[in-house]
Design an enzyme around this catalytic site. Structure first.
Site, short mmCIF file in Angstrom:
data_model
loop_
_atom_site.label_atom_id
_atom_site.label_comp_id
_atom_site.label_asym_id
_atom_site.label_seq_id
_atom_site.Cartn_x
_atom_site.Cartn_y
_atom_site.Cartn_z
CE LYS A 1 -4.17 -1.55 2.03
NZ LYS A 1 -5.21 -1.32 3.33
CG ASP B 1 -8.72 0.53 3.69
OD1 ASP B 1 -9.62 -0.06 3.47
OD2 ASP B 1 -7.92 -0.01 3.86
#
Ligand code: NAP
Length: 277
Positions: A67, A103
């Site tokens: 990420k 997210d």
């Protein structure tokens, strides 16, 4: 038209439930597309990113440990990715590779789904100061929560988040939890504790006001020790599986051109997968 292709890249990746989620939507909406898991070792990630276009991908997801590398490697980033400091969704716009982070969106959408009006329930206590905590804090800020108390075993990491996210955030060591819960309307666990139902948390929901909502990002087991204690106390609880399902929505829409729905049917499919493991 050529098949629309997307992926999730991680290392390891075999555990990922994303192919099941996207596969369900592709079949449900009759879209000629594919979404597959690709194991990419850290040393190969830059080359993988550089070859996406020529390999015919419209985009994809990246997960642990890529990420941050994706954050650094894309040409453009959305606001959420910039704030969170990590990218979990990639897509092309006019040939340019973009990175976003869904997210925080997934976290908020899950609460919208199961605890409508939740954002009026500040102050919020956030347990944990890792990557997931950053996404949660971003979402809480976006929804206007003005008092966000981050509690972490390692105080320095909570302090770093308070510096990064600004005045609404305060940092606390584990010993302060009891006091912080007394007037809190939201308790969110973002630590990996409770992952396999074999650990208890030091935050006791018994100390929360009656109107408080408790949610846990850990979704294996679906009812973590924290959620079980909150339910026993009579509080509203929301498990973390919905966050996983909702965070997948924006990517699917970008790659495959249709906003998919998070339905009880999809949830049952993933619950069966969790229970069968
Ligand atoms: P991370 O960056 O590694 O952070 C882990 C956090 O847990 C840190 O705050 C760490 O504290 C704390 N922690 C770990 N072991 C601990 C222990 N024994 N005692 C006290 N604190 C402990 O991980 P992450 O990426 O934020 O992910 C955290 C969890 O959220 C994972 O279980 C992940 O699966 C889950 N998650 C769920 C979703 C979803 O869609 N539902 C999305 C993202 C993440 P220190 O700083 O002191 O080490």
């Amino acid at each position: 038209m050529a098949e629309k292709k997307a992926f999730v890249a991680g290392h390891p990746i075999a555990h990922s439930r994303s192919p099941k989620i996207h596969g369900h939507w592709l079949a449900k909406y009759g879209i000629e597309g594919s979404y597959r898991a690709i194991d990419v070792a850290p040393a190969e990630f830059a080359a993988f990113l550089a070859s996406l276009g020529e390999n015919g991908f419209r985009g994809g997801n990246v997960t642990i440990p890529h990420k941050e590398a994706a954050f650094a490697g894309v040409a453009r980033r959305d606001h959420a990715a910039d704030e969170i400091g990590a990218v979990n969704t990639l897509w092309f716009e006019d040939g340019v590779l973009w990175g976003g982070n869904t997210d925080g969106y997934g976290f908020a959408a899950n609460l919208d789904d199961h605890a409508p009006g939740w954002a009026a329930n500040g102050p919020a206590v956030v347990l944990g100061a890792g990557g997931a905590s950053r996404a949660v804090i971003h979402a809480l800020k976006e929804r206007g929560i003005k008092d966000i108390r981050v509690v972490n075993r390692t105080l320095a990491r909570a302090q770093e988040l308070a510096r990064h996210f600004g005045a609404a955030i305060t940092a606390h060591g584990a010993g302060a939890v009891g006091e912080l819960l007394a007037d809190a309307g939201l308790l969110i666990n973002t630590t990996s504790l409770g992952m396999h139902g074999d650990a208890t948390l030091s935050a006791d929901p018994a100390g929360l006001p009656d109107h408080a909502i408790v949610t846990d990002l850990v979704y294996v087991p679906l009812e973590t020790p924290l959620l079980a204690a909150a339910r026993t106390r009579g509080l509203k609880t929301v498990d973390g599986l919905g966050m996983l399902l909702h965070q997948a929505v924006p990517g699917f829409e970008r790659w495959f051109g249709r906003k998919p729905e998070v339905t009880p049917e999809l949830r049952r499919l993933i619950v069966a997968d969790i229970e069968g493991q």
